[in-house]
Scaffold this active site. Structure first.
Site, PDB file in Angstrom:
ATOM      1  N   CYS A 141       0.822  -1.225   0.000  1.00 32.77           N
ATOM      2  CA  CYS A 141       0.000   0.000   0.000  1.00 32.77           C
ATOM      3  C   CYS A 141       0.852   1.269   0.000  1.00 32.77           C
ATOM      4  CB  CYS A 141      -0.929   0.009   1.206  1.00 32.77           C
ATOM      5  SG  CYS A 141      -1.989  -1.426   1.285  1.00 32.77           S
ATOM      6  N   HIS A 156      -3.467   7.081   3.201  1.00 34.97           N
ATOM      7  CA  HIS A 156      -3.842   5.789   2.621  1.00 34.97           C
ATOM      8  C   HIS A 156      -5.245   5.438   3.106  1.00 34.97           C
ATOM      9  CE1 HIS A 156      -3.950   1.762   1.308  1.00 34.97           C
ATOM     10  NE2 HIS A 156      -3.702   1.216   2.487  1.00 34.97           N
ATOM     11  N   ASN A 192     -10.042  -0.404   0.537  1.00 37.33           N
ATOM     12  CA  ASN A 192      -8.587  -0.289   0.456  1.00 37.33           C
ATOM     13  C   ASN A 192      -8.122  -0.792  -0.918  1.00 37.33           C
ATOM     14  OD1 ASN A 192      -5.824  -0.556   0.685  1.00 37.33           O
ATOM     15  ND2 ASN A 192      -5.869  -1.584   2.670  1.00 37.33           N
TER      16      ASN A 192
HETATM   17  C1  LIG Z   1      -9.852  -5.734  10.457  1.00 42.49           C
HETATM   18  C2  LIG Z   1     -10.425  -4.753  11.437  1.00 42.49           C
HETATM   19  C3  LIG Z   1     -11.470  -3.889  10.766  1.00 42.49           C
HETATM   20  C4  LIG Z   1     -11.107  -5.512  12.599  1.00 42.49           C
HETATM   21  O1  LIG Z   1     -11.559  -4.611  13.521  1.00 42.49           O
HETATM   22  P1  LIG Z   1     -11.269  -4.876  15.051  1.00 42.49           P
HETATM   23  O2  LIG Z   1     -11.808  -3.704  15.812  1.00 42.49           O
HETATM   24  O3  LIG Z   1      -9.838  -5.184  15.228  1.00 42.49           O
HETATM   25  O4  LIG Z   1     -12.113  -6.133  15.299  1.00 42.49           O
HETATM   26  P2  LIG Z   1     -12.872  -6.523  16.624  1.00 42.49           P
HETATM   27  O5  LIG Z   1     -11.880  -6.969  17.633  1.00 42.49           O
HETATM   28  O6  LIG Z   1     -13.790  -5.446  17.029  1.00 42.49           O
HETATM   29  O7  LIG Z   1     -13.712  -7.727  16.115  1.00 42.49           O
HETATM   30  C5  LIG Z   1     -13.123  -8.945  15.819  1.00 42.49           C
HETATM   31  C6  LIG Z   1     -14.289  -9.911  15.769  1.00 42.49           C
HETATM   32  O8  LIG Z   1     -15.092  -9.569  14.638  1.00 42.49           O
HETATM   33  C7  LIG Z   1     -15.192 -10.686  13.799  1.00 42.49           C
HETATM   34  N1  LIG Z   1     -15.210 -10.243  12.422  1.00 42.49           N
HETATM   35  C8  LIG Z   1     -14.152 -10.079  11.603  1.00 42.49           C
HETATM   36  N2  LIG Z   1     -14.565  -9.656  10.409  1.00 42.49           N
HETATM   37  C9  LIG Z   1     -15.906  -9.550  10.483  1.00 42.49           C
HETATM   38  C10 LIG Z   1     -16.877  -9.179   9.555  1.00 42.49           C
HETATM   39  N3  LIG Z   1     -16.556  -8.810   8.295  1.00 42.49           N
HETATM   40  N4  LIG Z   1     -18.160  -9.170   9.946  1.00 42.49           N
HETATM   41  C11 LIG Z   1     -18.506  -9.533  11.199  1.00 42.49           C
HETATM   42  N5  LIG Z   1     -17.619  -9.911  12.107  1.00 42.49           N
HETATM   43  C12 LIG Z   1     -16.325  -9.922  11.758  1.00 42.49           C
HETATM   44  C13 LIG Z   1     -13.986 -11.526  14.098  1.00 42.49           C
HETATM   45  O9  LIG Z   1     -14.221 -12.870  13.762  1.00 42.49           O
HETATM   46  C14 LIG Z   1     -13.829 -11.328  15.578  1.00 42.49           C
HETATM   47  O10 LIG Z   1     -14.743 -12.153  16.225  1.00 42.49           O
HETATM   48  P3  LIG Z   1     -14.363 -12.920  17.588  1.00 42.49           P
HETATM   49  O11 LIG Z   1     -14.044 -11.842  18.559  1.00 42.49           O
HETATM   50  O12 LIG Z   1     -15.571 -13.696  17.890  1.00 42.49           O
HETATM   51  O13 LIG Z   1     -13.162 -13.737  17.234  1.00 42.49           O
HETATM   52  C15 LIG Z   1      -9.316  -3.834  12.020  1.00 42.49           C
HETATM   53  O14 LIG Z   1      -8.481  -4.617  12.856  1.00 42.49           O
HETATM   54  C16 LIG Z   1      -8.495  -3.184  10.961  1.00 42.49           C
HETATM   55  O15 LIG Z   1      -8.975  -2.346  10.233  1.00 42.49           O
HETATM   56  N6  LIG Z   1      -7.183  -3.474  10.876  1.00 42.49           N
HETATM   57  C17 LIG Z   1      -6.312  -2.898   9.898  1.00 42.49           C
HETATM   58  C18 LIG Z   1      -6.544  -3.555   8.565  1.00 42.49           C
HETATM   59  C19 LIG Z   1      -5.900  -2.816   7.442  1.00 42.49           C
HETATM   60  O16 LIG Z   1      -6.141  -1.660   7.267  1.00 42.49           O
HETATM   61  N7  LIG Z   1      -5.076  -3.501   6.662  1.00 42.49           N
HETATM   62  C20 LIG Z   1      -4.440  -2.962   5.546  1.00 42.49           C
HETATM   63  C21 LIG Z   1      -3.317  -2.090   5.948  1.00 42.49           C
HETATM   64  S1  LIG Z   1      -2.563  -1.427   4.538  1.00 42.49           S
END
Ligand SMILES: CC(C)(COP(=O)(O)OP(=O)(O)OC[C@H]1O[C@@H](n2cnc3c(N)ncnc32)[C@H](O)[C@@H]1OP(=O)(O)O)[C@@H](O)C(=O)NCCC(=O)NCCS
Length: 341
Positions: A128, A268, A298
């Protein structure tokens, strides 16, 4: 007239030329995939995706529409704005993690598609962060007078490496391309400074294990879903905010400007919460932050390139304004740049 900012390159005995972006362009595929569509594909909800990421929809390219096709369309739009012909292009750099094929470079396909017969062409892979890496590399050729016209493109068909059965990742990504023409423009400082960084010790946070020399494609690798991207969301999130903030602060410091002097911050577009956290830590107002993650998700290396094009097209950035680009991606990699538009 005294300068309202410092040009960090002036500290060297600088015999080179400045490098400006003389044209920008972008392209996104027609097909829109909404959160409601995703609700039918995996166990997720519009509410979960919206509150955790700010994404409402993303674009998905057609089966026969490849990274090079999107890159070529974005490039042609940037060339039109810059008023340059294909024959003028000396070099094409494409930042992508989804090349048309492992080799030859997607930049070579684009060279053919736009008819830039004189141009050298190569791909760069900084995930990215690729577009800022590309700008920093491209400008070296302009400053050194090696080349007059360089095309830098960020282009991705992430839908091709997305595991559509993995709700943790499939809601986040989309396809698209953005391009910039780099040239010297008189009386403009253009790209004032850029930071590029990497931390390979965290390569395991976001990666695609299959398809390289470590894990060539086999039936087993396909069955084990090794040819899709894998991500540790929470760790990636934390690292993104920290790295983007320090990269942004470094380029502002070098230019001796504070955030209030920046007309537009183009981060980004990975996640609305990352963007908000970065904006808040930098002390930027909501009006300064450019956001289109809600519409495209993204798009990796294409992300800031598309956003820059949209910010310019919307009139949010005018000639002479200072613009801050800041990126983060797999590698880990990060980067930031200050541009006098
Ligand atoms: C991926 C992301 C959105 C998850 O958000 P988060 O706040 O960390 O997630 P939470 O801890 O609130 O939730 C995780 C839970 O949601 C669940 N979950 C994951 N994706 C889900 C979806 N699409 N729909 C519903 N539930 C989902 C997981 O299974 C997990 O469940 P569990 O607790 O029972 O195991 C966040 O971590 C993120 O944006 N990370 C950076 C990703 C990114 O930008 N990557 C590219 C960088 S260039």
């Amino acid at each position: 007239m005294s300068l309202k900012f410092k040009n960090p390159r002036a500290k060297f005995d600088f015999q080179g030329r400045t490098c400006s972006i003389t044209g920008v362009g972008s392209y996104v595929p027609e097909k829109v995939l909404t959160n409601a569509d995703l609700e039918k594909m995996v166990d997720t909800t519009d509410e979960w995706i919206t509150t955790r990421t700010g994404i409402k929809e993303r674009r998905i390219s057609a089966k026969e529409e490849f990274t090079s096709d999107m890159a070529a369309k974005a490039a042609q739009r940037a060339m039109k704005m810059a008023g340059v012909t294909a024959a003028q292009i000396d070099l094409i750099i494409i930042a992508t993690i989804t090349p048309d094929m492992p080799f030859p470079a997607t930049a070579c396909f684009v060279q053919q598609k736009i008819g830039a017969k004189r141009a050298a062409a190569f791909d760069l892979e900084a995930a990215c962060s690729g577009f800022i890496y590309g700008l920093e590399i491209g400008q070296q050729f302009i400053m050194s007078r090696t080349h007059d016209t360089v095309l830098v493109i960020g282009a991705e068909k992430l839908s091709a490496i997305t595991d559509w059965k993995d709700r943790n990742t499939c809601v986040l990504f989309g396809d698209g391309a953005g391009a910039a023409v780099l040239q010297n423009r008189e009386n403009s400082h253009g790209l004032l400074t850029a930071v590029m960084g990497a931390d390979g010790s965290k390569a395991n946070l976001l990666f695609m294990p299959g398809g390289g020399s470590r894990c060539p494609a086999t039936k087993d690798s396909v069955d084990a879903r090794q040819h899709f991207l894998h991500m540790s969301g929470k760790e990636t999130f934390k690292n993104a905010v920290q790295a983007m903030c320090s990269a942004a602060q470094e380029v502002l410091r070098r230019c001796e400007v504070d955030i209030t002097r920046i007309k537009c911050v183009i981060p980004h577009q990975a996640n609305r919460r990352i963007i908000d956290a970065v904006g808040e830590r930098l002390g930027a107002t909501p009006e300064q932050m450019f956001i289109n993650v809600d519409r495209y998700g993204n798009t990796s290396a294409a992300s800031v390139a598309i956003a820059l094009d949209e910010a310019v097209a919307s009139g949010k950035i005018q000639r002479g304004d200072l613009v801050l680009l800041v990126v983060f991606g797999a590698g880990l990699t990060w980067g930031a740049a200050v541009i006098e538009w």
